[in-house]
Design a protein around this motif. Structure first.
Motif, PDB file in Angstrom:
ATOM      1  N   CYS A 578     -35.229   6.399  79.921  1.00  9.17           N
ATOM      2  CA  CYS A 578     -33.853   5.948  80.079  1.00  9.17           C
ATOM      3  C   CYS A 578     -33.455   5.097  78.885  1.00  9.17           C
ATOM      4  O   CYS A 578     -34.287   4.383  78.314  1.00  9.17           O
ATOM      5  CB  CYS A 578     -33.777   5.156  81.385  1.00  9.17           C
ATOM      6  SG  CYS A 578     -32.602   3.830  81.454  1.00  9.17           S
ATOM      7  N   CYS A 579     -32.216   5.209  78.490  1.00 13.49           N
ATOM      8  CA  CYS A 579     -31.667   4.313  77.467  1.00 13.49           C
ATOM      9  C   CYS A 579     -30.165   4.382  77.635  1.00 13.49           C
ATOM     10  O   CYS A 579     -29.574   5.448  77.499  1.00 13.49           O
ATOM     11  CB  CYS A 579     -32.064   4.782  76.073  1.00 13.49           C
ATOM     12  SG  CYS A 579     -31.385   3.754  74.763  1.00 13.49           S
ATOM     13  N   THR A 580     -29.550   3.263  77.971  1.00  8.13           N
ATOM     14  CA  THR A 580     -28.145   3.370  78.338  1.00  8.13           C
ATOM     15  C   THR A 580     -27.351   2.090  78.112  1.00  8.13           C
ATOM     16  O   THR A 580     -27.888   0.986  78.240  1.00  8.13           O
ATOM     17  CB  THR A 580     -28.014   3.800  79.820  1.00  8.13           C
ATOM     18  OG1 THR A 580     -26.640   3.940  80.149  1.00  8.13           O
ATOM     19  CG2 THR A 580     -28.660   2.796  80.768  1.00  8.13           C
ATOM     20  N   GLU A 644     -40.300   2.060  71.552  1.00 12.97           N
ATOM     21  CA  GLU A 644     -41.388   1.336  72.193  1.00 12.97           C
ATOM     22  C   GLU A 644     -40.986  -0.129  72.414  1.00 12.97           C
ATOM     23  O   GLU A 644     -41.199  -0.694  73.488  1.00 12.97           O
ATOM     24  CB  GLU A 644     -42.645   1.448  71.324  1.00 12.97           C
ATOM     25  CG  GLU A 644     -43.963   1.285  72.065  1.00 12.97           C
ATOM     26  CD  GLU A 644     -44.095   2.137  73.341  1.00 12.97           C
ATOM     27  OE1 GLU A 644     -43.554   3.264  73.386  1.00 12.97           O
ATOM     28  OE2 GLU A 644     -44.714   1.648  74.308  1.00 12.97           O
ATOM     29  N   LYS A 645     -40.378  -0.699  71.382  1.00 13.69           N
ATOM     30  CA  LYS A 645     -39.987  -2.107  71.477  1.00 13.69           C
ATOM     31  C   LYS A 645     -38.908  -2.298  72.562  1.00 13.69           C
ATOM     32  O   LYS A 645     -38.993  -3.202  73.388  1.00 13.69           O
ATOM     33  CB  LYS A 645     -39.447  -2.565  70.117  1.00 13.69           C
ATOM     34  CG  LYS A 645     -39.463  -4.049  69.945  1.00 13.69           C
ATOM     35  CD  LYS A 645     -39.297  -4.407  68.485  1.00 13.69           C
ATOM     36  CE  LYS A 645     -39.013  -5.893  68.378  1.00 13.69           C
ATOM     37  NZ  LYS A 645     -38.697  -6.280  67.003  1.00 13.69           N
ATOM     38  N   ALA A 646     -37.917  -1.413  72.540  1.00 10.18           N
ATOM     39  CA  ALA A 646     -36.836  -1.525  73.531  1.00 10.18           C
ATOM     40  C   ALA A 646     -37.381  -1.324  74.944  1.00 10.18           C
ATOM     41  O   ALA A 646     -36.956  -1.992  75.887  1.00 10.18           O
ATOM     42  CB  ALA A 646     -35.745  -0.507  73.231  1.00 10.18           C
ATOM     43  N   THR A 647     -38.359  -0.417  75.089  1.00  8.09           N
ATOM     44  CA  THR A 647     -38.942  -0.171  76.408  1.00  8.09           C
ATOM     45  C   THR A 647     -39.663  -1.422  76.900  1.00  8.09           C
ATOM     46  O   THR A 647     -39.548  -1.802  78.071  1.00  8.09           O
ATOM     47  CB  THR A 647     -39.926   1.017  76.344  1.00  8.09           C
ATOM     48  OG1 THR A 647     -39.221   2.148  75.835  1.00  8.09           O
ATOM     49  CG2 THR A 647     -40.493   1.350  77.713  1.00  8.09           C
ATOM     50  N   ASN A 648     -40.383  -2.075  76.010  1.00 11.30           N
ATOM     51  CA  ASN A 648     -41.077  -3.293  76.422  1.00 11.30           C
ATOM     52  C   ASN A 648     -40.118  -4.437  76.714  1.00 11.30           C
ATOM     53  O   ASN A 648     -40.386  -5.280  77.559  1.00 11.30           O
ATOM     54  CB  ASN A 648     -42.111  -3.698  75.372  1.00 11.30           C
ATOM     55  CG  ASN A 648     -43.390  -2.874  75.514  1.00 11.30           C
ATOM     56  OD1 ASN A 648     -43.887  -2.655  76.623  1.00 11.30           O
ATOM     57  ND2 ASN A 648     -43.910  -2.372  74.407  1.00 11.30           N
TER      58      ASN A 648
END
Ligand SMILES: Nc1nc2c(c(=O)[nH]1)N[C@H]1C(S)=C(S)[C@@H](COP(=O)(O)OP(=O)(O)OC[C@H]3O[C@@H](n4cnc5c(=O)[nH]c(N)nc54)[C@H](O)[C@@H]3O)O[C@H]1N2
Ligand SMILES: Nc1nc2c(c(=O)[nH]1)N[C@H]1C(S)=C(S)[C@@H](COP(=O)(O)OP(=O)(O)OC[C@H]3O[C@@H](n4cnc5c(=O)[nH]c(N)nc54)[C@H](O)[C@@H]3O)O[C@H]1N2
Ligand code: SF4
Ligand SMILES: [Mo]
Length: 887
Positions: A578-580, A644-648
């Motif tokens: 997901c990215c929103t 990866e950074k945004a997910t963390n």
């Protein structure tokens, strides 16, 4: 199951000592999108456990189960649609053939292109749901590339989006939010018709935050005003609880304005200097004076009177200042004779006076007669709201959504109150976000949803065919373009079509059934069950059956899917990254990974629109093979950021939050103001005026005993269709077997005990609820929660356990609230097409003859024959109660 283990600071994709791989995902079982760890056994590839993301304070709620056990059952449920299904019998006969993904995309695209050839690209529409995934932009992109004018039906017409559009017009941001950005500053919280504890789950972040702020046992709780037809969590402990009859709240909002004016409770500085209340309005036409008529200047500029000199001063919207270099104290009140460029003399007054005048008669006493709320309480609530700021009015469905003809009037009145009291972009009040820094349009923000839509592809020639374009103009291209212009000017970004471009469903059905204004023949229905959500279920059914092509993308064979030509299996949130930017309604971004790879032939909605797009000749516009590729693309332009950074990080705010931004200077020396035509908080909306509407609201009595006394003779009870209960979510979570249906097994209509007694209805009885549109059956829940004379029917019901073929249709015609609701566009809100599901008349009666109800639990025969079996005996036997068995 393992002990509670802390996951604080654990990087995404870590495998623990038990061979469980942990990924940071975002839950989409409601709009909160909590951070959830999904644990997969690396040996079997099976999802085995979930944990909350402690960094965000997540709690796994009752939809997921405390270790995710319910969500895991949902994921592996045997009744999920796992393969593409093609209809082989008649529509609605529930006969299917399993086909491959490739065949499905091939056949659907071929049929779509043939229909496009025959009727034009406008022949297609989308039916969608409320933010069930972060892929709405992909639908828009596909539709825009297809050349469709934006034909979408979506519950947003009665759920927030209509109100979003009005607030965009008035203050350049959708100020009405679920909770304040900084609740610790809020002095007064108004909960206008939201069930905080149930909408988004009792354990969810909404109720935890809001309960924390209004809790009575703390040093400095916010004052709490609850306005709800029903006694809900927090009503009894509220500082003021107003309990109106359904659909009458608009009258209360008018009375609040009356009190604010009458008692001079407005924030003079904000209203005078930051709102357009001092601008002059012609008394003859009721319209704002614009400089083209005053001195041959620009149509976009306005006129005020300088209190210091008594002379007119002219407002330059482009530069957010008066043209005159003198000191200006704009007059807030007064009537003036103005000489226009053509020599005529016109009597004008300030917008402030024009608005005040409209609410002169709207005393709390008048609103009390309509709403049944004591005038004293209305007055006290208005005073508290206006004097104990910062104050916040939260979004709730009781607060305008589904209020039909009064919806926009009520929405405007609320924002007038916000502006009058200066509660705009103040800490603890109504936050105004920033999707980009106006001085740094080079976009530190990741690529926003609007940028992926490609809405600029649509020419005016295409746009004019949008269904209802000339009728419900706030939510049409007319309203969209007016707002988009201001937004681009301020932020250098286009606006998303997603929230504003929603057609009236009623007009869409007309196009299908009567080919008026042209034949609509195909529908892509994804994350949407319109037989549950849209008004007038029987008409929805007729329209869906009349389509030449109906494709449904869903997890389950819903009553809507059962009517389809193709059913496409959707991947759930556990299976997708997901990215929103949440359809650009936020100024933060939410990112997560996928917990597991999709099972069977399940595909993400993005994959569906991409594959269909490519098959329809859009290949060059869909370069991202996977959603992961797309996420990398979105984040690429942000320094020091990657997937990866945004997910963390999970939630990430590019700019942090800041307040009073309207008063901040920009690099060009101008003050920022608001993203509206005049850069003012437009209490008198020039956008609405230009769209041909009166910017000052009026009240129309809905379908109540006052508004329709004749009908009330046959249908004496007031009806609202509302009342969410967790873990049910929309028409979802009703399939038995994953632990949510058992929590709320039946649809329960709430009614007052006095009405129930009169009607011979007991707790748990099956009852008919009937309106002039039809009748449905639900069970009675009897008590004191709702006022006498009113019933509350929960929406979105169907029974997944019943057969899908007609005439059963999984019970949707038997229990869905929307069988009761009219979709006549003449009764809908004139600006937004919002229909009425809150202020209606009905009657209620038991399903069995009350004469047959005589003491069936312990019948009189029992006393003659102690061995006779009673209902209790049977029930106890079933649950294995030894005391009775052994008697
Ligand atoms: N009378 C009355 N009517 C109402 C309401 C009311 O209070 N009273 N409430 C209104 C409101 S506010 C709303 S929001 C609507 C609800 O309207 P919707 O949001 O449209 O909800 P559903 O009708 O349940 O349809 C959602 C469907 O999407 C499927 N789904 C879930 N996630 C995904 C996904 O990621 N991808 C795909 N492809 N499918 C998915 C679900 O299985 C379900 O079948 O109802 C509206 N209608
Ligand atoms: N469990 C669960 N949670 C959900 C959803 C769901 O389907 N189930 N749907 C999600 C969506 S899309 C939405 S829009 C939100 C909606 O969430 P809410 O806004 O909480 O919607 P409701 O529960 O329908 O109604 C809210 C309150 O309004 C009261 N009410 C009914 N009619 C009136 C009226 O005319 N005036 C006033 N003042 N009050 C009235 C009801 O008693 C109820 O307590 O919930 C979201 N969360
Ligand atoms: S409140 Fe529950 S259903 Fe909603 S996102 Fe959070 S965990 Fe998921
Ligand atoms: Mo909604």
């Amino acid at each position: 199951m393992s002990e509670k283990v802390s996951m604080l600071g654990v990087p995404n994709n870590t495998v623990d000592e038990n061979g469980i791989r942990w990924r940071r995902t975002r839950c989409f079982m409601c709009h909160m999108n909590c951070g959830v760890w999904c644990g997969v056994d690396t040996k079997t590839g099976r999802l085995v456990e979930m944990r909350p993301n402690e960094e965000e304070g997540s709690v796994l709620c009752n939809r997921l189960g405390s270790k995710g056990e319910k969500a895991i059952k949902f994921h592996y449920h045997p009744k999920r649609i796992n393969h593409c299904m093609k209809r082989v019998g008649e529509k609605g006969e529930d006969k299917w053939e399993e086909i491959s993904w490739e065949q499905a995309i091939d056949e659907i695209s071929t049929k779509l292109m043939a229909l496009k050839e025959k009727y034009g690209a406008k022949t297609l529409f989308s039916s969608e749901g409320t933010y069930r995934s972060d892929h709405l932009w992909a639908r828009t992109r596909f539709f825009n590339l297809f050349g469709n004018p934006g034909n979408v039906v979506d519950p947003g017409t009665i759920c927030w989006c209509w109100n979003y559009s009005l607030n965009m017009a008035m203050v350049g941001w959708p100020v009405e939010a679920i909770m304040p950005v900084s609740p610790s500053y809020t002095g007064t919280i108004v909960n206008w018709g939201k069930r905080w504890s149930e909408a988004y789950a009792p354990e969810g972040p909404l109720w935890r935050t809001m309960r924390g702020r209004i809790e009575v046992n703390q040093d400095n709780p916010a004052q709490y005003i609850n306005i709800d037809t029903t006694c809900i969590d927090g009503s009894a402990t509220a500082d003021i609880w107003l309990q109106p009859y359904p659909g009458t709240d608009c009258a209360i909002s008018f009375a609040w304005l009356n009190v604010i004016f009458e008692e001079k409770l407005w924030d003079d500085k904000f209203v005078r200097y930051w709102s357009n209340a001092p601008f002059l309005v012609r008394k003859d036409t009721g319209k704002l004076v614009r400089l083209d008529e005053f001195n041959g200047g620009k149509h976009e500029d306005f006129l005020a009177i300088n209190e210091i000199s008594g002379q007119p001063v002219t407002w330059c919207s482009d530069e957010n200042r008066y043209y005159e270099d003198c000191e200006v104290t704009p007059a807030l009140q007064g009537t003036f004779k103005i000489k226009m460029a053509d020599g005529s003399e016109v009597e004008c007054w300030t917008a402030f006076d024009a608005i005040e005048d409209r609410f002169k008669d709207w005393t709390p006493e008048r609103a009390s007669k309509i709403s049944n709320v004591p005038a004293r309480k209305i007055r006290e609530a208005a005073r508290l709201y206006a004097t104990n700021g910062p104050a916040f009015i939260g979004w709730g469905l009781g607060g305008g959504d589904q209020h039909g003809i009064n919806a926009s009037q009520f929405g405007i009145a609320k924002t007038m109150a916000r502006i009058l009291t200066g509660n705009i972009d103040n800490p603890g009040g109504e936050y105004v976000g920033q999707p980009a820094d106006p001085d740094d349009k080079e976009k530190l923000f990741p690529v926003r949803d609007s940028e992926l839509e490609l809405s600029d592809l649509l020419t005016p020639e295409i746009q004019k065919d949008y269904i209802g374009n000339e009728r419900f103009r706030v939510m049409s291209w007319h309203g969209f373009k007016a707002i988009d212009k201001c937004y681009r000017k301020m932020f250098g970004l286009n606006r998303p079509m997603l929230h504003q471009m929603l057609c009236s469903p009623s007009l869409m059905w007309k196009a299908i059934l009567e080919k008026d204004p042209y034949p609509v023949t195909a529908c892509i229905c994804w994350s949407s069950n319109p037989l549950a959500w849209a008004p007038n279920t029987k008409r929805v059914y007729k329209a869906l059956k009349a389509l030449e092509l109906l494709v449904v993308v869903d997890y389950w064979k819903t009553p809507t899917a059962a009517l389809a030509d193709y059913i496409i299996p959707a991947a759930d949130w556990m299976e997708r990254p997901c990215c929103t930017t949440s359809e650009d309604s936020n100024d933060f971004i939410v990112t997560g990974d996928r917990g597991v790879e999709p099972l069977y032939d399940r595909h993400m909605d993005f994959d569906f629109f991409r594959a269909l797009g490519i098959a329809c000749g859009q290949k060059e516009y869909w370069p991202w093979e996977t959603y992961e590729d797309l996420i990398e693309y979105r984040l690429e332009r942000v320094p020091d950021m990657n997937r990866e950074k945004a997910t963390n990080l999970g939630n990430y705010f590019p700019y942090g939050t800041d307040f009073y931004k309207y008063a901040k200077p920009l690099a060009n020396g101008q003050l920022r103001g608001f993203a509206t035509p005049s850069r003012k908080a437009e209490i008198f909306s020039s956008v609405l005026e230009e769209l041909g509407y009166d910017p000052i609201p009026v009240y129309t009595e809905p379908e109540t005993p006052l508004g329709n006394p004749e009908l009330a003779k046959e249908y004496p009870l007031r009806l609202t269709t509302s009342g969410r209960i967790s873990p049910l979510y929309h028409s979802e979570m009703r399939t038995p077997g994953h632990g949510t249906r058992s929590v709320v097994p039946w649809p329960m209509t709430w009614m007052h005990i006095n009405d129930a007694r009169k009607l011979h209805i007991r707790e748990g009885d099956w009852i008919w609820i009937e309106t002039r549109m039809g009748r449905i059956r639900q069970k009675a829940h009897v008590g004191w929660d709702v006022p006498e004379g009113m019933v509350q029917v929960p929406p979105s019901w169907w029974y997944p356990e019943l057969p899908a073929e007609e005439p059963w249709s999984q019970g949707v015609f038997d229990c869905a609230a929307n069988v009761l609701i009219d979709d006549d566009p003449d009764l809908a809100d004139k600006m937004t097409a919002t229909w009425n599901a809150r202020g209606l008349l009905c009657k209620v009666y038991p399903c069995i003859d009350p004469a047959d109800q005589s003491d069936e639990n312990v019948p009189i025969e029992y006393y003659d024959n102690p061995d006779a079996e009673t209902v209790w005996d049977r029930a106890y036997k079933e649950i294995g109660c030894w005391e009775l068995n052994g008697k």
